[in-house]
Motif scaffolding. Structure first.
Motif, PDB file in Angstrom:
ATOM      1  N   ARG A  92       0.830  -1.206   0.000  1.00  0.00           N
ATOM      2  CA  ARG A  92       0.000   0.000   0.000  1.00  0.00           C
ATOM      3  C   ARG A  92       0.864   1.256   0.000  1.00  0.00           C
ATOM      4  N   SER A  93       1.992   1.217   0.685  1.00  0.00           N
ATOM      5  CA  SER A  93       2.907   2.372   0.685  1.00  0.00           C
ATOM      6  C   SER A  93       3.408   2.652  -0.719  1.00  0.00           C
TER       7      SER A  93
ATOM      8  N   PRO B 107      -8.706   2.866  -2.799  1.00  0.00           N
ATOM      9  CA  PRO B 107      -9.396   2.257  -1.641  1.00  0.00           C
ATOM     10  C   PRO B 107     -10.605   1.452  -2.105  1.00  0.00           C
TER      11      PRO B 107
ATOM     12  N   GLU C  82     -11.855   2.722   3.726  1.00  0.00           N
ATOM     13  CA  GLU C  82     -10.423   2.954   3.896  1.00  0.00           C
ATOM     14  C   GLU C  82      -9.871   1.936   4.899  1.00  0.00           C
ATOM     15  N   GLU C  83      -9.022   1.052   4.416  1.00  0.00           N
ATOM     16  CA  GLU C  83      -8.425   0.047   5.292  1.00  0.00           C
ATOM     17  C   GLU C  83      -7.323   0.686   6.123  1.00  0.00           C
ATOM     18  N   THR C  84      -7.421   0.455   7.454  1.00  0.00           N
ATOM     19  CA  THR C  84      -6.373   0.988   8.335  1.00  0.00           C
ATOM     20  C   THR C  84      -5.357  -0.103   8.605  1.00  0.00           C
ATOM     21  N   LEU C  85      -4.105   0.256   8.502  1.00  0.00           N
ATOM     22  CA  LEU C  85      -3.025  -0.675   8.776  1.00  0.00           C
ATOM     23  C   LEU C  85      -2.038  -0.026   9.733  1.00  0.00           C
ATOM     24  N   PRO C  86      -1.321  -0.823  10.536  1.00  0.00           N
ATOM     25  CA  PRO C  86      -0.293  -0.235  11.399  1.00  0.00           C
ATOM     26  C   PRO C  86       0.873   0.267  10.570  1.00  0.00           C
ATOM     27  N   SER C  87       1.753   1.004  11.205  1.00  0.00           N
ATOM     28  CA  SER C  87       2.898   1.550  10.470  1.00  0.00           C
ATOM     29  C   SER C  87       3.846   0.463  10.006  1.00  0.00           C
TER      30      SER C  87
ATOM     31  N   GLN D 101      -9.137  -7.138  13.212  1.00  0.00           N
ATOM     32  CA  GLN D 101      -9.207  -5.867  12.470  1.00  0.00           C
ATOM     33  C   GLN D 101      -8.227  -5.824  11.297  1.00  0.00           C
ATOM     34  N   TYR D 102      -7.177  -6.652  11.360  1.00  0.00           N
ATOM     35  CA  TYR D 102      -6.214  -6.729  10.260  1.00  0.00           C
ATOM     36  C   TYR D 102      -6.292  -8.088   9.545  1.00  0.00           C
TER      37      TYR D 102
END
Length: 803
Positions: free
Chosen positions: A105-106, A116, A134-139, A194-195
């Motif tokens: 995604r980055s 999205p 919008e999918e939220t992902l950790p850093s 959630q992931y």
């Protein structure tokens, strides 16, 4: 020729073949032996190792059966909780896939190609619209890993080190925490979901829960952290309650990964069975309530206990001890004195020793596992044996008491509680007086062989067979070691020990027709389909004495109770109290020099009472024991008649109506029945007529024609012939009187004082007609200001206890 000489000779060839054959046979034997050991002797071990390599196994916990009382009230249930487990191998894959998604995604965002997800939905106007998801992902995956360690350790109450080790393990199944409540399990699972991570899972498990906390704790018992029964019913019937765990077995590939679902097999769990006790929680509550009251009032040091049993079947309706403990928190020490002591101990070994001993004590069922000297209650057994053998006549024989008796071999005489002596007395008088010299004489008439025969026949050297664990039995000398002195002392309930349960079952046999019953606390066991798989019923171990002997004992014990502190109007009760020297406790660690007088300051006592009702055809039997009342700090009170009898009376007063055992009043009791004051407001003439019909008097205060207030109030009880004060003026104020001090006065004096003060009373405890009856307690207390007509409750006692 030379070449032929270098060739091996025939003998050399034979020798070589022989050696090779021997070596081959040895190697073959070794291989065959190892093959036999692996395939036959250690087959299970290597089969299990092979299965571990080729199959994965996940347990499915069985639900432990519930425990109910006789009325269906739940006493122990298994609630659903969850086991949080991590698959370390899958977790590593999750981290790799998560980092890959983050990187992709980055890169898409950097190249402007990120799109999205879009979801089509319907708005409030019924129109289809597209919503961007919008999918939220950790850093980073490492950031998620660190956050996961924090979340799991915080929510589950475990260390971060334990979570880290689980994540780094090289297997597919690590339990993070057992018995997790559903909200917490849902929360940690949602954190991974959630992931879309699949390495964390929750499995349904069970947790034992006891709705009534400390009620009947010693009977019910509790379970260990592993779910096994510890103490009480939980331990004794563990095989019935626990059920059988199921399993899901799945095949693995060569790398140890589980194959798809079609290669797995599930064996469902078989849930445990439900147990229904003979105990009734309302009766149990009553026993524990009055045990606590008695124990606190008389400062019992070695715990108190009580058993209420069906005299015809052996079913236990209530079995209690005080103090009890909380089944939901069994490891908490309930003895406050020991808790304070533990706070002062710094040595770990000493702390663990004292704490462990305190826990073991509170978990033990005193009625079943601890022994004591029964004292004068045991005179019932001595009497029954003597009547069965026809060695005494209750009408013709007399027994002389000078106040003490000393036999050859005794260092000092055995005193009667009346040191001046009872002189000549019949058997009934001797039993009522609980005269030690008289019963020592009866025991000596029985002789050693007959005494021990009945001692064993009444089951006093064997467990009762109750369905509870760790039952003890008492200690008595044998025919070879029982001397005349031992016989005389045993006849009065000293010199031997028994359990409270042995005492009540033997006593029951003396009054129920002679039948020694097997007591039981479980009525039935049902499987999850409601089928009965076990049912306990009346079991007669043997008949000890005849019905004729039993009838004699019922009448004699009823006569004893008639003028005792256990009187309850409308109920015929038989009973015998006991006050025993607790030598098995006080002699521990103490050595007496020959001829030295026993140190009274080190003496302790057991105060007990065993009674039954109805006296002519017993339905229930009750034993109450206060073990070691602190008589040095409670007014020098350690007698069974003063401590255990009032508690027994209060228990019976509550339990008998509850069991549906109706009162049957004598003519004398009918003439003296207390009156329940009705609502009298309204016509004055109607109020007078009502009171006259009830057998009560009245006094009118005011000049009106209608009753506007009354004292005592509606629902109060007053003695027959008491006075109700009727106020007829709306503005009349209640008149008051000061409650007099009636402690220690006779019924006649109490009656005169009550009338003089314009008050009423009701009498409890000993009959007001009993010789020597005086007021022991009163409520309200002396000095209180109360409205005229108020009822004062007076508890009478007979202090010439005879125990």
């Amino acid at each position: 020729m030379a070449n032929n000489r270098n060739l091996p000779s025939k003998s050399m060839k034979i020798r070589a073949r022989t050696i090779m054959t021997i070596v081959f046979l040895i190697l073959f034997f070794i291989v065959a032996r190892n093959f036999f050991i692996i395939s036959v002797i250690n087959n299970e071990k290597y089969q299990a190792m092979a299965n571990d390599q080729h199959f994965g196994s996940i347990p499915i916990s069985a639900h432990r059966g519930s425990i109910y009382d006789s009325q269906g009230t739940a006493l122990a249930k298994s609630a659903s909780v969850y086991k949080v487990v991590l698959d370390p191998k899958q977790f590593k894959k999750d981290m790799e896939n998560l980092q890959k998604r983050i990187d992709e995604r980055s890169e898409q965002i950097k190249n402007g190609t990120y799109k999205p997800a879009v979801q089509t939905t319907t708005n409030e106007n019924g129109e289809e619209v597209q919503v961007i998801i919008e999918e939220t992902l950790p850093s980073s995956a490492q950031a998620f890993r660190e956050e996961a360690i924090s979340v799991l350790s915080g929510k589950l109450g475990i260390t971060a080190e334990k979570v880290t080790k689980a994540m780094e393990a090289n297997n597919q199944y690590r339990v993070l925490k057992e018995q997790v409540e559903k909200p917490v399990a849902d929360e940690v699972l949602a954190f991974f979901n959630q992931y879309n991570l699949t390495s964390l899972n929750v499995e349904e498990d069970t947790k034992r829960y006891y709705p009534h906390n400390e009620l009947a704790a010693a009977v019910i018992g509790f379970t260990s952290a592993d779910g096994y029964g510890m103490y009480g019913i939980e331990a004794y019937y563990d095989d019935y309650l626990s059920g059988t765990d199921g399993r899901t077995i799945s095949a693995k590939d060569s790398k140890g990964n589980e194959l798809p679902y079609r290669y797995s097999k599930t064996y469902p769990a078989q849930n445990g069975n439900d147990i229904y006790l003979t105990l009734d929680m309302d009766i149990q509550y009553c026993l524990e309530k009055y045990l606590e009251e008695m124990s606190n009032e008389f400062m019992t040091k070695n715990r108190s206990c009580a058993v209420l049993m069906n005299a015809k079947t052996g079913a236990i309706y209530g079995m209690a001890q005080y103090p009890s403990y909380d089944l939901n928190n069994p490891y908490e020490v309930v003895d406050s004195a020991i808790e304070e002591q533990l706070k002062t101990i710094s040595d770990d070994a000493e702390y663990s020793k004292i704490q462990g001993a305190a826990r073991e004590t509170q978990w033990r069922n005193k009625c079943v596992t601890e022994v004591y000297e029964p004292g004068s209650v045991f005179k019932v057994i001595t009497s029954a044996a003597a009547f069965e053998e026809n060695i005494i006549d209750r009408f013709k024989d007399t027994f002389f008491c000078s106040g003490s008796m000393k036999l050859d071999g005794m260092e000092r005489p055995v005193n009667c509680h009346v040191t001046s002596g009872h002189l000549a007395q019949t058997y009934q008088e001797a039993l009522t007086h609980s005269c030690n010299p008289a019963f020592m004489e009866i025991g000596l008439k029985l002789k050693e062989e007959k005494f021990l025969y009945y001692y064993d026949a009444f089951g006093l050297r064997e467990p009762t067979g109750i369905d509870l664990p760790a039952e003890s039995s008492g200690v008595q000398k044998t025919i070879d070691t029982l001397s005349n002195v031992d016989l005389a002392m045993s006849s009065i309930g000293q010199n031997h020990t028994i359990t409270p349960l042995e005492m009540i079952t033997s006593y029951c046999a003396a009054i129920n027709g002679g039948y020694l019953l097997k007591p039981y606390v479980v009525e039935k066991i049902l499987d999850e389909d409601g089928n009965i798989i076990l049912k306990n019923e009346r079991t007669v171990r043997r008949q000890v004495v005849s019905e004729e002997t039993s009838a004699i004992m019922r009448e004699a014990l009823h006569n004893v109770a008639t003028d005792s502190n256990v009187t309850i109007k409308g109920y015929s009760i038989g009973g015998k109290s006991g006050t025993s020297q607790r030598l098995s406790e006080t002699e521990k660690g103490k050595t007496l020099v020959q001829g030295e007088q026993e140190d009274a300051s080190r003496q302790e006592y057991g105060a007990s009472y065993c009674c039954f009702t109805p006296a002519d055809d017993p339905e229930i039997i009750l034993l109450v024991l206060a073990d070691m009342p602190d008589f040095r700090n409670n007014g020098n009170n350690y007698y069974g008649s003063q401590i255990a009898v009032p508690a027994a009376r209060k228990i019976l007063a509550d339990v008998l109506p509850y069991l549906g055992i109706s009162p049957e009043y004598t003519d004398e009791e009918l003439a003296e029945l207390d009156i329940k004051v009705p609502l009298l407001e309204g016509s004055l003439e109607d109020a007078k007529a009502t009171l006259e019909g009830l057998g009560a008097g009245w006094k009118v205060i005011g000049s009106g024609t209608s009753v506007v207030k009354q004292s005592p109030v509606t629902g109060s009880s007053i003695a027959k012939g008491g006075t109700v004060y009727l106020y007829t003026d709306v503005n009349s104020e209640l008149e008051y009187e000061i409650v007099p001090n009636l402690i220690g006065v006779t019924p006649e004096v109490a009656n005169d004082s009550i009338i003089y003060k314009r008050l009423n009373y009701i009498a409890t405890g000993a009959s007001i007609h009993s010789e020597g009856a005086v007021v022991e307690k009163q409520s309200p207390d002396a000095g209180e200001s109360v409205p005229i007509g108020t009822t004062i409750e007076l508890e009478f006692k007979v202090h010439d206890s005879g125990d």
